[in-house]
Write a protein that holds these residues in place. Structure first.
Motif, short mmCIF file in Angstrom:
data_model
loop_
_atom_site.label_atom_id
_atom_site.label_comp_id
_atom_site.label_asym_id
_atom_site.label_seq_id
_atom_site.Cartn_x
_atom_site.Cartn_y
_atom_site.Cartn_z
N CYS A 57 -77.92 9.25 0.18
CA CYS A 57 -78.28 8.06 -0.61
C CYS A 57 -79.14 7.11 0.22
O CYS A 57 -80.13 6.55 -0.27
N ALA A 58 -78.76 6.91 1.48
CA ALA A 58 -79.48 5.98 2.33
C ALA A 58 -80.90 6.47 2.61
O ALA A 58 -81.86 5.68 2.59
N ALA A 59 -81.05 7.76 2.89
CA ALA A 59 -82.39 8.30 3.12
C ALA A 59 -83.26 8.14 1.89
O ALA A 59 -84.46 7.79 1.99
N LEU A 60 -82.69 8.37 0.72
CA LEU A 60 -83.44 8.20 -0.52
C LEU A 60 -83.77 6.72 -0.74
O LEU A 60 -84.88 6.39 -1.19
N ALA A 61 -82.84 5.83 -0.42
CA ALA A 61 -83.09 4.40 -0.58
C ALA A 61 -84.30 3.96 0.25
O ALA A 61 -85.14 3.17 -0.21
N VAL A 62 -84.40 4.46 1.48
CA VAL A 62 -85.53 4.11 2.34
C VAL A 62 -86.83 4.60 1.71
O VAL A 62 -87.85 3.88 1.70
N ALA A 63 -86.81 5.79 1.15
CA ALA A 63 -88.01 6.33 0.51
C ALA A 63 -88.40 5.52 -0.73
O ALA A 63 -89.59 5.26 -0.97
N ILE A 64 -87.40 5.10 -1.51
CA ILE A 64 -87.69 4.27 -2.70
C ILE A 64 -88.27 2.94 -2.26
O ILE A 64 -89.22 2.43 -2.87
N ARG A 65 -87.70 2.35 -1.22
CA ARG A 65 -88.24 1.08 -0.71
C ARG A 65 -89.72 1.23 -0.33
O ARG A 65 -90.54 0.35 -0.63
N GLU A 66 -90.08 2.33 0.29
CA GLU A 66 -91.47 2.55 0.69
C GLU A 66 -92.38 2.67 -0.52
O GLU A 66 -93.49 2.10 -0.54
N LEU A 67 -91.94 3.38 -1.54
CA LEU A 67 -92.74 3.51 -2.76
C LEU A 67 -92.89 2.16 -3.44
O LEU A 67 -93.99 1.78 -3.88
#
Length: 302
Positions: free
Chosen positions: A148-158
Protein backbone atom coordinates in the motif's frame (compact mmCIF):
# COMPACT_ATOMS: atom_id res chain seq x y z
CA UNK A 1 -27.11 -5.80 35.50
CA UNK A 2 -27.78 -2.15 36.26
CA UNK A 3 -25.70 0.47 34.51
CA UNK A 4 -23.09 2.19 36.64
CA UNK A 5 -23.45 5.85 35.81
CA UNK A 6 -21.01 8.67 36.50
CA UNK A 7 -21.50 12.40 36.09
CA UNK A 8 -18.61 14.20 34.40
CA UNK A 9 -18.01 17.82 33.50
CA UNK A 10 -16.51 18.42 30.07
CA UNK A 11 -15.80 22.04 29.27
CA UNK A 12 -19.13 23.80 29.85
CA UNK A 13 -21.29 20.67 29.69
CA UNK A 14 -22.38 18.06 32.22
CA UNK A 15 -22.70 14.51 30.94
CA UNK A 16 -23.76 11.20 32.40
CA UNK A 17 -21.48 8.36 31.30
CA UNK A 18 -21.92 4.69 32.07
CA UNK A 19 -20.06 1.46 32.70
CA UNK A 20 -16.57 2.98 32.53
CA UNK A 21 -14.96 -0.33 33.58
CA UNK A 22 -16.60 -2.32 30.79
CA UNK A 23 -13.94 -3.89 28.58
CA UNK A 24 -14.43 -3.03 24.91
CA UNK A 25 -11.13 -4.43 23.60
CA UNK A 26 -10.86 -7.79 25.39
CA UNK A 27 -7.49 -8.79 23.93
CA UNK A 28 -5.78 -5.96 25.82
CA UNK A 29 -8.34 -5.11 28.51
CA UNK A 30 -9.00 -1.63 27.08
CA UNK A 31 -12.11 -0.24 28.75
CA UNK A 32 -14.93 2.08 27.83
CA UNK A 33 -13.52 4.63 30.26
CA UNK A 34 -10.24 4.55 28.34
CA UNK A 35 -12.11 5.00 25.05
CA UNK A 36 -13.85 8.07 26.46
CA UNK A 37 -10.56 9.39 27.83
CA UNK A 38 -8.91 9.00 24.41
CA UNK A 39 -11.66 10.89 22.60
CA UNK A 40 -11.65 13.63 25.23
CA UNK A 41 -7.89 14.07 24.83
CA UNK A 42 -7.78 13.85 21.03
CA UNK A 43 -10.75 16.23 20.60
CA UNK A 44 -8.70 19.42 19.97
CA UNK A 45 -7.26 17.97 16.76
CA UNK A 46 -10.12 15.63 15.80
CA UNK A 47 -13.13 17.92 16.19
CA UNK A 48 -12.10 20.24 13.30
CA UNK A 49 -12.22 17.21 10.98
CA UNK A 50 -15.67 16.18 12.27
CA UNK A 51 -17.22 19.64 12.54
CA UNK A 52 -19.86 20.48 10.00
CA UNK A 53 -20.07 16.92 8.66
CA UNK A 54 -22.80 14.30 8.96
CA UNK A 55 -21.22 11.69 11.23
CA UNK A 56 -22.02 7.99 10.98
CA UNK A 57 -21.40 6.01 14.16
CA UNK A 58 -20.19 2.41 14.17
CA UNK A 59 -21.18 1.20 17.59
CA UNK A 60 -19.91 -1.75 19.61
CA UNK A 61 -22.01 -1.84 22.80
CA UNK A 62 -20.49 -5.18 23.86
CA UNK A 63 -16.97 -4.54 22.61
CA UNK A 64 -15.11 -5.29 19.42
CA UNK A 65 -15.82 -9.03 19.68
CA UNK A 66 -19.57 -8.46 19.97
CA UNK A 67 -22.23 -7.41 17.50
CA UNK A 68 -21.85 -4.06 15.78
CA UNK A 69 -24.12 -1.73 13.85
CA UNK A 70 -23.82 1.47 11.87
CA UNK A 71 -25.99 4.32 13.10
CA UNK A 72 -26.65 7.13 10.67
CA UNK A 73 -29.79 8.65 12.17
CA UNK A 74 -28.89 10.69 15.24
CA UNK A 75 -30.49 9.17 18.36
CA UNK A 76 -33.53 10.96 19.71
CA UNK A 77 -32.12 10.71 23.23
CA UNK A 78 -29.17 12.96 22.35
CA UNK A 79 -28.57 16.00 24.54
CA UNK A 80 -30.23 19.16 23.26
CA UNK A 81 -26.80 20.68 22.63
CA UNK A 82 -25.80 17.98 20.12
CA UNK A 83 -26.84 19.39 16.77
CA UNK A 84 -28.15 17.57 13.72
CA UNK A 85 -28.05 18.10 9.98
CA UNK A 86 -29.86 16.40 7.10
CA UNK A 87 -27.93 13.93 5.00
CA UNK A 88 -28.58 11.00 2.66
CA UNK A 89 -30.36 8.00 4.13
CA UNK A 90 -30.31 4.46 2.80
CA UNK A 91 -33.73 4.84 1.26
CA UNK A 92 -32.86 7.95 -0.73
CA UNK A 93 -34.57 10.43 1.59
CA UNK A 94 -32.60 12.68 3.93
CA UNK A 95 -32.32 11.81 7.59
CA UNK A 96 -30.88 13.76 10.53
CA UNK A 97 -27.25 12.94 11.33
CA UNK A 98 -25.38 13.96 14.46
CA UNK A 99 -22.99 16.89 14.31
CA UNK A 100 -19.99 16.50 16.61
CA UNK A 101 -18.90 20.11 16.91
CA UNK A 102 -17.08 20.14 20.23
CA UNK A 103 -15.39 17.97 22.86
CA UNK A 104 -18.54 17.28 24.95
CA UNK A 105 -20.34 16.00 21.84
CA UNK A 106 -17.41 13.72 21.01
CA UNK A 107 -17.37 12.36 24.57
CA UNK A 108 -21.14 11.79 24.37
CA UNK A 109 -20.63 9.73 21.20
CA UNK A 110 -17.83 7.75 22.85
CA UNK A 111 -20.16 6.92 25.73
CA UNK A 112 -22.46 5.25 23.18
CA UNK A 113 -19.54 2.92 22.35
CA UNK A 114 -19.32 4.60 18.95
CA UNK A 115 -15.75 3.39 18.59
CA UNK A 116 -15.55 4.29 14.89
CA UNK A 117 -16.66 7.64 13.46
CA UNK A 118 -17.13 7.90 9.71
CA UNK A 119 -17.54 11.09 7.69
CA UNK A 120 -18.42 11.98 4.09
CA UNK A 121 -16.31 14.03 1.71
CA UNK A 122 -18.72 16.99 1.87
CA UNK A 123 -19.91 19.35 4.55
CA UNK A 124 -23.50 19.16 5.75
CA UNK A 125 -24.07 22.72 4.57
CA UNK A 126 -23.33 21.70 0.95
CA UNK A 127 -23.78 17.98 0.42
CA UNK A 128 -23.17 18.28 -3.31
CA UNK A 129 -19.68 19.78 -3.01
CA UNK A 130 -16.89 17.50 -1.77
CA UNK A 131 -14.07 19.29 0.03
CA UNK A 132 -11.59 16.49 -0.73
CA UNK A 133 -10.88 13.41 -2.82
CA UNK A 134 -9.91 10.15 -1.14
CA UNK A 135 -7.98 7.15 -2.43
CA UNK A 136 -8.59 4.18 -0.13
CA UNK A 137 -5.79 1.63 -0.59
CA UNK A 138 -7.01 -1.74 0.64
CA UNK A 139 -4.57 -4.68 0.59
CA UNK A 140 -5.89 -7.95 -0.77
CA UNK A 141 -4.76 -11.41 0.35
CA UNK A 142 -0.98 -11.70 0.19
CA UNK A 143 -0.39 -7.95 0.42
CA UNK A 144 -0.07 -5.57 3.36
CA UNK A 145 1.08 -2.08 4.33
CA UNK A 146 4.38 -2.19 2.37
CA UNK A 147 2.54 -2.69 -0.92
CA UNK A 148 0.00 0.00 0.00
CA UNK A 149 2.79 2.42 0.91
CA UNK A 150 4.70 1.83 -2.33
CA UNK A 151 1.51 2.42 -4.30
CA UNK A 152 0.76 5.56 -2.26
CA UNK A 153 4.15 7.02 -3.22
CA UNK A 154 3.44 6.30 -6.88
CA UNK A 155 -0.02 7.92 -6.68
CA UNK A 156 1.51 10.98 -5.02
CA UNK A 157 3.96 11.29 -7.93
CA UNK A 158 1.19 11.07 -10.52
CA UNK A 159 -0.95 13.60 -8.66
CA UNK A 160 2.07 15.88 -8.47
CA UNK A 161 2.17 15.89 -12.26
CA UNK A 162 -1.36 17.29 -12.09
CA UNK A 163 -0.23 19.96 -9.58
CA UNK A 164 -2.16 18.24 -6.81
CA UNK A 165 -0.80 17.64 -3.31
CA UNK A 166 -2.04 14.84 -1.11
CA UNK A 167 -1.80 13.79 2.54
CA UNK A 168 -1.63 10.25 3.90
CA UNK A 169 -3.10 8.49 6.91
CA UNK A 170 -3.36 4.91 8.03
CA UNK A 171 -6.83 3.43 7.93
CA UNK A 172 -6.16 2.11 11.42
CA UNK A 173 -7.10 -1.30 10.07
CA UNK A 174 -5.16 -2.91 7.20
CA UNK A 175 -4.64 -0.17 4.65
CA UNK A 176 -3.67 3.37 3.84
CA UNK A 177 -5.67 6.38 2.64
CA UNK A 178 -4.64 9.40 0.60
CA UNK A 179 -6.57 12.66 0.74
CA UNK A 180 -6.44 15.41 -1.86
CA UNK A 181 -7.86 18.59 -0.30
CA UNK A 182 -9.96 20.75 -2.61
CA UNK A 183 -11.90 23.32 -0.59
CA UNK A 184 -12.99 24.84 -3.91
CA UNK A 185 -16.19 24.40 -5.96
CA UNK A 186 -16.53 21.00 -7.62
CA UNK A 187 -18.97 18.06 -7.52
CA UNK A 188 -18.90 14.39 -6.61
CA UNK A 189 -18.90 13.23 -10.23
CA UNK A 190 -15.76 15.24 -10.92
CA UNK A 191 -14.05 13.96 -7.77
CA UNK A 192 -15.05 10.36 -8.48
CA UNK A 193 -13.98 10.77 -12.10
CA UNK A 194 -10.48 11.82 -11.12
CA UNK A 195 -10.13 9.03 -8.56
CA UNK A 196 -11.45 6.46 -11.05
CA UNK A 197 -9.09 7.69 -13.77
CA UNK A 198 -6.07 7.43 -11.47
CA UNK A 199 -7.11 3.97 -10.29
CA UNK A 200 -7.59 2.79 -13.87
CA UNK A 201 -4.19 4.11 -14.95
CA UNK A 202 -2.45 2.13 -12.22
CA UNK A 203 -4.52 -0.98 -12.90
CA UNK A 204 -3.50 -0.82 -16.56
CA UNK A 205 0.16 -0.08 -15.85
CA UNK A 206 0.53 -2.56 -12.98
CA UNK A 207 -2.04 -5.32 -13.59
CA UNK A 208 -0.14 -7.82 -11.45
CA UNK A 209 -0.36 -5.80 -8.22
CA UNK A 210 -3.15 -3.17 -8.55
CA UNK A 211 -6.89 -3.51 -9.06
CA UNK A 212 -9.60 -0.85 -9.29
CA UNK A 213 -12.62 -3.17 -9.20
CA UNK A 214 -14.33 -4.49 -6.09
CA UNK A 215 -14.61 -8.09 -7.29
CA UNK A 216 -12.99 -10.19 -4.54
CA UNK A 217 -11.88 -12.81 -7.05
CA UNK A 218 -9.51 -10.23 -8.57
CA UNK A 219 -7.81 -9.13 -5.38
CA UNK A 220 -5.34 -11.85 -4.45
CA UNK A 221 -1.83 -10.40 -4.38
CA UNK A 222 -3.10 -6.94 -5.30
CA UNK A 223 -3.95 -3.63 -3.65
CA UNK A 224 -7.42 -2.26 -4.37
CA UNK A 225 -7.57 1.46 -5.14
CA UNK A 226 -11.09 2.07 -3.90
CA UNK A 227 -12.09 5.20 -5.78
CA UNK A 228 -15.81 4.64 -5.10
CA UNK A 229 -15.48 6.21 -1.64
CA UNK A 230 -15.95 9.57 -3.36
CA UNK A 231 -19.63 8.95 -4.05
CA UNK A 232 -22.07 11.38 -2.45
CA UNK A 233 -23.50 8.76 -0.08
CA UNK A 234 -20.22 7.15 0.98
CA UNK A 235 -18.21 7.80 4.13
CA UNK A 236 -14.63 7.04 5.21
CA UNK A 237 -13.29 6.55 8.70
CA UNK A 238 -12.43 9.97 10.13
CA UNK A 239 -8.85 10.84 10.93
CA UNK A 240 -8.04 10.03 14.60
CA UNK A 241 -10.95 7.59 14.88
CA UNK A 242 -10.42 4.37 16.77
CA UNK A 243 -10.83 1.15 14.82
CA UNK A 244 -12.53 -2.03 15.93
CA UNK A 245 -9.45 -4.27 15.79
CA UNK A 246 -8.17 -6.57 18.51
CA UNK A 247 -6.20 -3.63 19.92
CA UNK A 248 -7.26 0.07 19.97
CA UNK A 249 -5.52 1.16 16.79
CA UNK A 250 -6.22 4.60 15.32
CA UNK A 251 -6.55 6.07 11.83
CA UNK A 252 -3.40 8.17 12.03
CA UNK A 253 -1.92 10.94 9.85
CA UNK A 254 1.59 10.05 8.69
CA UNK A 255 4.41 11.90 6.99
CA UNK A 256 5.64 11.00 3.52
CA UNK A 257 8.97 10.01 5.04
CA UNK A 258 7.07 7.46 7.11
CA UNK A 259 5.16 6.21 4.06
CA UNK A 260 8.39 5.78 2.10
CA UNK A 261 9.94 3.92 5.02
CA UNK A 262 6.86 1.69 5.25
CA UNK A 263 7.30 0.78 1.58
CA UNK A 264 10.66 -0.67 2.65
CA UNK A 265 9.09 -2.61 5.49
CA UNK A 266 9.01 -0.19 8.43
CA UNK A 267 5.91 -0.57 10.63
CA UNK A 268 3.03 1.84 10.15
CA UNK A 269 0.61 1.03 12.95
CA UNK A 270 -0.41 3.28 15.82
CA UNK A 271 -2.49 2.74 18.92
CA UNK A 272 -4.05 5.24 21.32
CA UNK A 273 -0.86 5.92 23.29
CA UNK A 274 1.17 6.35 20.09
CA UNK A 275 -1.27 8.84 18.61
CA UNK A 276 -1.58 10.98 21.72
CA UNK A 277 2.23 11.17 21.93
CA UNK A 278 2.49 12.02 18.22
CA UNK A 279 -0.02 14.84 18.53
CA UNK A 280 1.85 16.24 21.51
CA UNK A 281 5.05 16.22 19.47
CA UNK A 282 3.87 16.93 15.92
CA UNK A 283 0.47 18.58 16.23
CA UNK A 284 -2.18 17.78 13.64
CA UNK A 285 -0.40 16.45 10.55
CA UNK A 286 -3.76 16.55 8.75
CA UNK A 287 -4.58 20.21 9.50
CA UNK A 288 -3.77 21.37 5.96
CA UNK A 289 -6.45 19.08 4.52
CA UNK A 290 -9.01 21.51 5.97
CA UNK A 291 -7.58 24.62 4.33
CA UNK A 292 -5.45 23.92 1.25
CA UNK A 293 -7.28 24.96 -1.91
CA UNK A 294 -6.76 23.00 -5.11
CA UNK A 295 -8.66 22.67 -8.37
CA UNK A 296 -9.28 19.35 -10.06
CA UNK A 297 -8.21 19.06 -13.70
CA UNK A 298 -10.67 17.84 -16.26
CA UNK A 299 -10.42 14.09 -16.71
CA UNK A 300 -11.49 11.93 -19.68
CA UNK A 301 -14.22 9.37 -19.26
CA UNK A 302 -12.87 6.02 -18.09
Amino acid sequence: MAEERTTVHIDDRTLSVSNLDKVLYPAVGFTKGEVIDYYARIAPVMVPHLAGRCVTFRRFPNGVDGQTFFEKRCPKHRPEWVGVAPGPGDGGDNIDYCLLEDRPALVWAANLAALELHTPMSLASDLDTPTMVVFDLDPGPGTAIPECAALAVAIRELLGQLSLRCWAKTSGSKGLQLYVPLNTPTDHDHASGLAHAVATIFEQQRPDDVVSRQDKSLRKGKVLIDWSQNSRHKTTVCVYSLRARAEPTVSTPVTWDEVEAAADGAPLRFDVADVLARVDELGDLFADVLTVQQHLPNVPDT
